[in-house]
Design a protein around this motif. Structure first.
Motif, PDB file in Angstrom:
ATOM      1  N   LYS A 117       0.798  -1.091   0.106  1.00  0.00           N
ATOM      2  CA  LYS A 117       0.111   0.043   0.158  1.00  0.00           C
ATOM      3  C   LYS A 117       0.891   1.117   0.151  1.00  0.00           C
ATOM      4  CE  LYS A 117      -3.084   1.096   3.032  1.00  0.00           C
ATOM      5  NZ  LYS A 117      -3.898   1.003   4.023  1.00  0.00           N
ATOM      6  N   GLU A 118       2.095   1.178   0.882  1.00  0.00           N
ATOM      7  CA  GLU A 118       2.910   2.514   0.971  1.00  0.00           C
ATOM      8  C   GLU A 118       3.471   2.594  -0.464  1.00  0.00           C
ATOM      9  OE1 GLU A 118       5.790   1.717   3.943  1.00  0.00           O
ATOM     10  OE2 GLU A 118       4.122   1.586   5.388  1.00  0.00           O
ATOM     11  N   LEU A 119       3.653   1.624  -1.307  1.00  0.00           N
ATOM     12  CA  LEU A 119       4.261   1.783  -2.766  1.00  0.00           C
ATOM     13  C   LEU A 119       3.197   2.681  -3.602  1.00  0.00           C
ATOM     14  CD1 LEU A 119       6.183  -1.636  -3.085  1.00  0.00           C
ATOM     15  CD2 LEU A 119       7.140   0.749  -2.884  1.00  0.00           C
ATOM     16  N   GLN A 120       1.966   2.512  -3.307  1.00  0.00           N
ATOM     17  CA  GLN A 120       0.833   3.196  -3.985  1.00  0.00           C
ATOM     18  C   GLN A 120       1.027   2.777  -5.251  1.00  0.00           C
ATOM     19  OE1 GLN A 120       1.741   7.407  -3.472  1.00  0.00           O
ATOM     20  NE2 GLN A 120       0.404   7.328  -1.731  1.00  0.00           N
ATOM     21  N   PRO A 121       0.587   1.600  -5.523  1.00  0.00           N
ATOM     22  CA  PRO A 121       0.580   0.926  -6.985  1.00  0.00           C
ATOM     23  C   PRO A 121      -0.802   1.175  -7.493  1.00  0.00           C
ATOM     24  CG  PRO A 121       0.084  -1.053  -5.306  1.00  0.00           C
ATOM     25  CD  PRO A 121       0.468   0.476  -4.485  1.00  0.00           C
ATOM     26  N   ASP A 122      -0.801   1.315  -8.922  1.00  0.00           N
ATOM     27  CA  ASP A 122      -2.044   1.517  -9.658  1.00  0.00           C
ATOM     28  C   ASP A 122      -2.413   0.111  -9.944  1.00  0.00           C
ATOM     29  OD1 ASP A 122      -2.315   4.351 -10.137  1.00  0.00           O
ATOM     30  OD2 ASP A 122      -0.325   4.078 -11.010  1.00  0.00           O
ATOM     31  N   GLY A 123      -1.611  -0.817 -10.257  1.00  0.00           N
ATOM     32  CA  GLY A 123      -1.964  -2.190 -10.479  1.00  0.00           C
ATOM     33  C   GLY A 123      -1.023  -3.293  -9.646  1.00  0.00           C
ATOM     34  N   LYS A 130      -7.665  -5.048  -3.279  1.00  0.00           N
ATOM     35  CA  LYS A 130      -7.620  -3.699  -3.154  1.00  0.00           C
ATOM     36  C   LYS A 130      -7.314  -3.143  -4.456  1.00  0.00           C
ATOM     37  CE  LYS A 130      -6.855   0.382  -1.060  1.00  0.00           C
ATOM     38  NZ  LYS A 130      -7.886   1.127  -0.769  1.00  0.00           N
ATOM     39  N   PHE A 131      -6.553  -3.820  -5.193  1.00  0.00           N
ATOM     40  CA  PHE A 131      -5.842  -3.193  -6.401  1.00  0.00           C
ATOM     41  C   PHE A 131      -6.019  -3.829  -7.650  1.00  0.00           C
ATOM     42  CE2 PHE A 131      -3.108  -2.215  -2.754  1.00  0.00           C
ATOM     43  CZ  PHE A 131      -2.895  -0.977  -2.697  1.00  0.00           C
ATOM     44  N   PRO A 132      -6.341  -3.373  -8.767  1.00  0.00           N
ATOM     45  CA  PRO A 132      -6.430  -4.237  -9.965  1.00  0.00           C
ATOM     46  C   PRO A 132      -5.285  -5.265 -10.102  1.00  0.00           C
ATOM     47  CG  PRO A 132      -6.744  -1.549 -10.426  1.00  0.00           C
ATOM     48  CD  PRO A 132      -6.254  -1.819  -8.882  1.00  0.00           C
ATOM     49  N   PRO A 176     -11.591  -5.767 -10.298  1.00  0.00           N
ATOM     50  CA  PRO A 176     -11.003  -5.743 -11.444  1.00  0.00           C
ATOM     51  C   PRO A 176      -9.651  -6.769 -11.539  1.00  0.00           C
ATOM     52  CG  PRO A 176     -10.598  -3.745 -10.210  1.00  0.00           C
ATOM     53  CD  PRO A 176     -11.538  -4.678  -9.361  1.00  0.00           C
ATOM     54  N   ILE A 177      -9.992  -7.973 -11.729  1.00  0.00           N
ATOM     55  CA  ILE A 177      -8.961  -8.970 -11.475  1.00  0.00           C
ATOM     56  C   ILE A 177      -9.347  -9.862 -12.702  1.00  0.00           C
ATOM     57  CG2 ILE A 177      -8.155 -11.023 -10.097  1.00  0.00           C
ATOM     58  CD1 ILE A 177      -9.606  -9.677  -7.817  1.00  0.00           C
ATOM     59  N   ASP A 231     -10.162   2.199 -16.165  1.00  0.00           N
ATOM     60  CA  ASP A 231     -11.517   2.117 -15.694  1.00  0.00           C
ATOM     61  C   ASP A 231     -11.712   2.193 -14.424  1.00  0.00           C
ATOM     62  OD1 ASP A 231     -11.840   1.908 -18.678  1.00  0.00           O
ATOM     63  OD2 ASP A 231     -12.307  -0.224 -18.611  1.00  0.00           O
ATOM     64  N   TYR A 232     -10.884   1.466 -13.833  1.00  0.00           N
ATOM     65  CA  TYR A 232     -11.194   1.145 -12.162  1.00  0.00           C
ATOM     66  C   TYR A 232     -10.745   2.682 -11.559  1.00  0.00           C
ATOM     67  CZ  TYR A 232     -10.516  -0.298  -7.382  1.00  0.00           C
ATOM     68  OH  TYR A 232     -10.563  -0.551  -6.066  1.00  0.00           O
TER      69      TYR A 232
END
Ligand SMILES: NC(=O)CC[C@H](N)C(=O)O
Length: 360
Positions: free
Chosen positions: A204-210, A236-238, A321-322, A351-352
């Motif tokens: 989460k700290e790395l703030q990924p988009d996917g 939590k993340f695509p 989104p998986i 899209d997400y």
């Protein structure tokens, strides 16, 4: 020099060792790869860790080994079995012959083996333990069930960053192939490769988009202790999952995986996309499959299916989104016709983020 290939079922095959004799015998699960080319990528794909690979194409080594087609920094296979191993390669990019390259890493290359007979044994009785040795009358210690190679032996220990771009992908490294990273970088992504057991908070700290869950060696159930963490991350993340990453996604949502008789390894496995009804030729390398009935009630649906044997080749989640593929859209070796899936991954991320903003 005469050497032998011993199989767990008692079969013995004679061959000529093209590499220097090593003191110790090579042990591993024996599997076969049906592609005509791509041996360099196969040898260096970490998913093959500790396996003895039989190449069914009868002439291997023609174009040597170059500096561009490595899928990781070293070969991971335990041994190589071929019919004819060509030691006088010819290619302008070649730096070594196949034999020289394997010698460097102390991996035996056994040639003039009746590879068709070996493959018939594997097809009828399943992948099994095998030994390459000069010793006569050797018996093979039977396997204790699943594949024991562990991702901890091939995963990065530190976070590494590649590429530039406004989309940031965290690639969870279970033994990733370099062409997966290259495919993401070509899409204009910034990629952080992180150890396979990186926790949710750190991701989460790395703030990924996917998130990309990579391929990797061994039985996916060896990673059962990580499933809680993985479920949190991919919910939590695509997320796009490839091969082991696909199997782990299924397990994380409550599905099951099982060992196949001899798996899929080659560059022409036909896969149908149930969403578009299009068939793609795909690159594959796996021993396990997702057990379709176990997907009931998991919110995961089958999106891709193998045309030859109807096994599950990819999943999508009903709401989140998986999506995942059991096969390798990055190819290498094999056809690149599924590379569109990396675009789809980025489209899904876009899209997400729009959807998230709309609900904010
Ligand atoms: N290429 C892979 O990721 C392989 C996944 C798993 N180790 C299997 O053999 O099924």
């Amino acid at each position: 020099m005469k050497n032998y290939l011993y199989l767990e079922n008692g079969s013995v095959f004679e061959g000529d060792l093209l590499t220097k004799s090593t003191e110790k015998a090579a042990n591993g699960e024996i599997v076969f790869f049906t592609g005509m080319t791509g041996y360099q990528e196969v040898l260096t794909d970490p998913s093959y860790k500790d396996q003895i690979v039989v190449f069914t194409y009868p002439l291997i080594g023609n174009y040597g080994v170059n500096e561009n087609d490595f899928e990781s920094k070293k070969p991971h296979v335990a041994g190589v079995v071929v019919y004819e191993g060509n030691m006088s390669h010819s290619h302008y990019q070649a730096k070594n012959s196949l034999g020289e390259y394997l010698d460097k890493w102390n991996i035996p290359l056994l040639s003039h083996v009746d590879t068709r007979a070996v493959v018939k044994n594997i097809r009828q009785e399943g992948s099994m333990q095998a030994v390459i040795t000069s010793e006569e009358g050797c018996t093979v210690k039977p396997s204790q069930g699943g594949l024991t190679a562990h991702v901890a032996e091939v995963s990065t220990k530190v976070i590494e960053s590649f590429g530039e771009g406004d989309k940031h992908i965290v690639l969870m490294d279970f033994g990733y192939k370099k062409s997966i990273l290259d495919s993401l970088v070509q899409q204009g992504c910034r990629v952080s490769i992180v150890p396979f057991d990186t926790g949710f908070e750190q991701i989460k700290e790395l703030q990924p988009d996917g998130i990309l869950l990579s391929n990797g060696p061994g039985d996916p159930k060896q990673l059962e202790y990580l499933l809680g963490n993985l479920k949190k991350i991919i919910s939590k993340f695509p997320t796009m999952g490839i091969c082991l990453g696909h199997q782990l996604t299924a397990l994380a949502f409550g599905g099951n995986t099982k060992k196949m008789l001899f798996g899929h390894r080659g560059a022409n496995q036909p896969v149908v996309d149930l969403k578009t009804k299009k068939v793609y030729m795909s690159s594959q390398n796996h021993s396990y499959e997702v057990d379709e009935p176990s997907l009931q009630g998991t919110s995961l649906q089958v999106r891709f299916r193998n045309v030859n044997d109807s096994t599950v080749e990819g999943l999508m989640h009903e709401d989140l989104p998986i999506f995942t593929t059991q096969y390798h859209p990055e190819a290498n070796p094999g056809p690149i016709e599924s590379s569109q899936l990396f675009n789809d991954f980025l489209q899904m991320i876009n899209d997400y983020s729009g959807r998230e903003k709309a609900y904010a």
